[in-house]
Write an enzyme that holds these catalytic residues in place. Structure first.
Site: not given
Length: 996
Positions: A89, A134, A195, A298, A363
């Site tokens: 990203y 996002n 998305e 993803e 994460y």
């Protein structure tokens, strides 16, 4: 024509007794972008420069680890786990502090080294440039100056928004074009937006504002020379947008992809439950993108740590057994393009944080925030190496999951079959994917050479211990040999000196069995014990029970290495090429170390780089011409085994965690009060005057002037508001909005009058505060409000204001008392970006931040000696600062973190600074994060470090914080964390004095 072929294929799938289609019955079209054939695709897989590939990718965000030197460390670990691709990203807000600046040059904003490292190591790249991403980051990655409302609702065709994103996306696409595969680079795919829903309205007509937006982004890519395919990803299986196979229309992209988090994307399981969500992906892809590869842009690598979530995240929910079950399930759903989100998470440092997630972005990813490797990484490596080596997996048809494949009612399999070679893959699991029971079973398979069999034939049944899946292969090709079947899982295979080496594994103390087409006169067990050879219809079968040591078999034309799980965890297959699509003759096996980063062969010497954390044996399955080994540049004594490998011994590292920990200190603290703004006599003449009587924000304030921080160019961290009034006021009603976990405190003429400490849920804090405990002046009074907002919301809610929505003075007489004026302070310079290396996201508007007390080079010699454990008295703010020496010896890497704790019941907000970077936010009454890892480059691993702690007591009882070092791991390593990072750590500048 494409749609006609797709419908025909679906019809055939529905009518055939077997759910696969031979290539002789139908031809799936091969597509390309229309601008290059370097990257193509069809129903089965991605085709790169004419070669099919299983794209096994992981997400990495450079802006969460803003140290280019560390990127190489992470990429080497990614490559070592069998990945052939990464996904990246970008972040508009990170690169564009204001609407006149797009910075891809300063510090970690120069992303070209990342792209070059990936190319050098042999990793493809998918660039996901935005403008919206996002990513649980502030405003979802929007440039923060767009959150005012002045650019419209965002994510549509509004000309104001288009004009805003164009300079940034221009630069992103220019970089992609430079590094795309057609120019010799590693970038093979480029994602448009993220998305975004929906291409169509509920009546089926095109949603023009959004579809035109997507078309504008696509045109920008092409205008800037991007030739590779463009893709977009769906947030779930509901929207069915942007695919050229499914109701194509304006904005459709080359390749369609899907995102899925079957075990919840957050550690707050109340949000989406603890059970498995829908993971029946094959039907969705057959409907929405049948002529394209099934692509997970993803898929769950972990879950983020939300505010109030468990300390340390939730690795138990998504640990190694999640990998075992769900990554194999992706294969069972005939998916050949996978990107794990996240593979390495990193940190939401500074103002990157959003209101849904605490500082850590670990994460629960395979590579931990500390950069360490554990069971989840190693389990991921097992499946990654298999994906890399199973060449027939890139072209298969699928028969859905059925319990008819096994001998036990609650266990089934999904069958994948290559229509050209007839190689088969049976992905087995329990019917209940969440079952924790242990089951034993056999599998009914169909083989090309041996017919229908129930396997294993001779050994004990296959075992599934709880949440686990296993792959049984048939007609599996390796070198000049074929496995008729194997109930032990294939890990990898290589060709050395013209002879194949096959590596199989099963969990420790379980059984395995494989059958080779053709017999063998040579049947030696050269290493390990156990097992039996069987001759069946001219084929050789070997059945065995796998103990805790490896077994090596020598057969006529290949060698088999059989491993238990724990040895397989430390089995490595470094490549001799930087081609992401690796042939078996470019692989050399190494067994033993914590990590193997690379291997090169020069004449008779194998040079290996990697890491160890304990004494370990090192075994190299190298060509016969290799007779010596170098480990991290040093020769080590090696002996040749009876079966031809080289074995050596790596001694225990001479430095351990305790040694480094004992050398660290947090002494010599100095302290200064840090809330002079509460004093009515404080000179705020240099502050921004808050005098707007209107706002472009769609939410209008309850009172004027407008006190939205973003309207005045302050977008991150703490902001301070000072309202002046005269008259007989008795109190004030404040409506403050800062997002989940935000908080605020108020003082009248230096007297604390109360505040909103924040909760895990509240996004606003509205209170009426009395002035009864404050001393009012008959002339001039100053109300000071310190607000810590927790980042901007995502998607459309990025426009939700941060600041004071309404401020109304109260009086006994009923006669109105009004504020005569307001000023506001935020980060030093606001959008002017006075520190382009760290950027505007690095700090907020605290007094200490504006004056640069957190920066190296600031002179604190006149401050008092005081430690954070001594704390502050009353409701106030103080700043603590010290210098700490770190000396990680050369030849070693280490993972260092700070641990912050406070007395039970503390209500405070503390921010940790390391060499000018805010790398931790400690709010013990809301969040549970107490450990704050800091990477090399932010922390000087060989040198002096400036450590700062801002302590804000939110109650009159005062506050204190205990702060300590922790060393989570030490590794003798070829990667050097002691590089000079001064370019990333600009020193204090007297210009800071102008922002008091």
């Amino acid at each position: 024509m494409l749609l006609t072929l797709s419908l025909l294929a679906l019809s055939l799938l529905a009518t055939l007794s077997k759910a696969y289609i031979n290539s002789t019955e139908t031809e799936w079209p091969i597509h390309d972008s229309g601008f290059t054939q370097a990257v193509q695709w069809d129903h089965y897989s991605l085709i790169v420069e004419g070669r099919r590939t299983f794209m096994w990718s992981g997400e990495l965000h450079y802006w969460r680890i803003p140290v280019p030197e560390v990127w190489k460390d992470l990429l080497e670990k990614i490559k070592a786990a069998g990945f052939n691709s990464i996904s990246v990203y970008s972040h508009w807000g990170f690169h564009a502090p204001n609407n006149q600046t797009v910075d891809f040059e300063s510090g970690a904003r120069d992303i070209e080294p990342l792209l070059q490292y990936a190319k050098e190591l042999g990793l493809f790249i998918t660039m996901r440039g935005g403008p919206y991403v996002n990513a649980e980051t502030t405003a979802g990655g929007f440039a923060l100056w767009t959150t005012t409302g002045a650019y419209g609702a965002l994510r549509n065709n509004d000309p104001r928004y288009t004009e805003a994103w164009t300079p940034f996306i221009d630069r992103v696409n220019q970089i992609i074009a430079k590094h795309q595969i057609t120019n010799g680079g590693a970038v093979i795919l480029s994602q448009i937006e993220n998305e975004i829903c929906c291409q169509r309205n509920s009546d089926g007509t095109i949603n023009v504002p959004i579809a035109e937006y997507m078309a504008l982004l696509e045109q920008n890519a092409r205008d800037n020379g991007v030739l590779i395919p463009l893709l977009t990803n769906a947030p779930n299986m509901d929207s069915k947008s942007w695919s050229k196979d499914y109701k194509p229309g304006l904005g459709s992209q080359d390749v369609y992809a899907l995102d899925s988090y079957p075990k919840c994307w957050t550690c707050d399981l109340s949000v989406c439950g603890s059970g498995s969500s829908n993971v029946d992906f094959a039907d969705h892809f057959n409907e929405v993108s049948p002529t394209q590869p099934s692509f997970m842009a993803e898929f769950q690598g972990g879950s983020y740590l939300s505010w109030g979530g468990p300390e340390g995240g939730c690795p138990d929910n998504i640990g190694w057994n999640f990998v075992s079950m769900f990554y194999r399930h992706l294969m069972a759903e005939r998916i050949t393009m996978v990107n794990l989100y996240m593979l390495f998470g990193g940190t939401n440092w500074g103002g990157l944080a959003t209101n849904v997630v605490a500082t850590s972005y670990d994460y629960s990813a395979p590579i931990q925030e500390t950069r360490q490797l554990g069971d989840k990484y190693y389990e991921t490596k097992l499946i990654g190496l298999f994906f890399r080596t199973a060449e027939d997996l890139v072209m298969t048809d699928r028969t859905p999951f059925s319990t008819s494949y096994t001998t036990v009612a609650n266990v089934g399999a999904t069958e994948l079959r290559n229509p050209e070679t007839q190689a088969g893959f049976y992905v087995t699991r329990q019917s209940d994917m969440d079952s924790k029971t242990t089951v034993n079973f056999r599998v009914k398979v169909s083989t090309k050479s041996a017919g229908n069999l129930t396997v294993p034939v001779f050994s004990d049944p296959i075992q599934l211990a709880g949440i686990q899946s296993k792959i049984v292969v048939t007609d599996f090709r390796f070198g000049d040999n074929v496995l008729a079947y194997s109930t032990a899982e294939v890990l990898s295979h290589s060709v050395v000196d013209g002879r194949s080496i096959l590596v199989l594994w099963v969990p420790d103390n379980e059984s395995g069995e494989f059958r080779i087409q053709g017999s063998s006169t040579k049947r030696e067990v050269s290493s390990g014990t156990g097992g039996q050879f069987h001759e069946v219809d001219g084929d050789l079968v070997f059945s065995y029970n796998q103990g805790e040591s490896q077994i090596v078999l020598e057969l006529d034309n290949f060698r088999a290495v059989l491993l238990p799980r724990q040895i397989a965890y430390h089995f490595w297959a470094p490549t001799l090429t930087n081609d992401p699509i690796v042939s078996p003759d470019q692989i050399v096996f190494v067994v033993g170390p914590y990590l193997v980063r690379s291997l090169q062969i020069d004449g008779g010497q194998a040079s290996i780089t990697g890491d160890i954390d304990e004494e370990t044996a090192l075994e190299v399955f190298a060509p016969e011409a290799v007779h010596s080994i170098q480990w991290n540049g040093k020769p080590i004594e090696a002996e040749r085994t009876s079966y031809g490998s080289l074995k050596a011994f790596l001694t225990k590292p001479g430095v351990d965690a305790q040694t480094i920990l004992q050398s660290l200190n947090l002494d010599g603290w100095r302290f200064s009060p840090a809330l002079p703004e509460a004093d009515s006599e404080y000179d705020d003449s240099q502050w921004v005057v808050a005098d707007h009587t209107s706002t472009p924000n769609p939410t209008k304030p309850a009172t004027l002037p407008v006190l939205y921080a973003d309207d005045y160019g302050f977008h991150t961290g703490v902001q301070i508001f000072r309202g002046k009034f005269s008259g007989n006021a008795t109190g004030v009603n404040l409506q403050v909005q800062g997002g989940t976990a935000f908080g605020w405190s108020a003082w009248l003429n230096s007297n604390f009058i109360g505040g909103f400490p924040g909760t895990v849920d509240a996004t606003t804090g509205n209170l009426t505060l009395s002035f009864a405990n404050a001393t009012l002046s008959s002339t001039d009074n100053v109300l000071t409000v310190v607000m810590d907002h927790s980042g901007h919301d995502q998607r459309a809610d990025a426009l939700l204001a941060r600041g004071i929505l309404g401020a109304t003075l109260q009086s006994v007489s009923g006669e109105p008392v009004i504020f005569s004026g307001w000023t506001i302070a935020g980060n030093a310079g606001g959008e002017s970006n006075i520190d382009p290396v760290r950027g505007t996201i690095a700090e907020g508007g605290l007094h200490a931040e504006r004056l640069g007390w957190h920066l190296p080079g600031f002179d604190d010699s006149a401050w008092a000696e005081r430690a954070p454990s001594d704390g502050v008295e009353g409701a106030t703010i103080g700043f603590f600062r010290t210098s700490s020496e770190v000396n990680v010896p050369e030849g070693y890497d280490a993972s260092l973190e700070f641990v912050l704790t406070a007395p039970e019941g503390s209500v405070l907000r503390a921010q940790l600074y390391v060499n000018g970077y805010q790398f931790g936010k400690f709010v013990p009454h809301i969040g549970n994060q107490i450990k704050f890892p800091v990477p090399p480059g932010i922390l000087n691993y060989r040198g002096s470090n400036v450590i700062g702690l801002n302590l804000w007591s939110q109650t009159s009882g005062g506050a204190s914080v205990d702060m300590a070092w922790n060393v989570t791991g030490v590794y003798e390593s070829s990667w050097d964390p002691g590089f000079d990072a001064q370019n990333l750590q600009p020193e204090w500048d007297p210009v800071r004095l102008g922002f008091a």
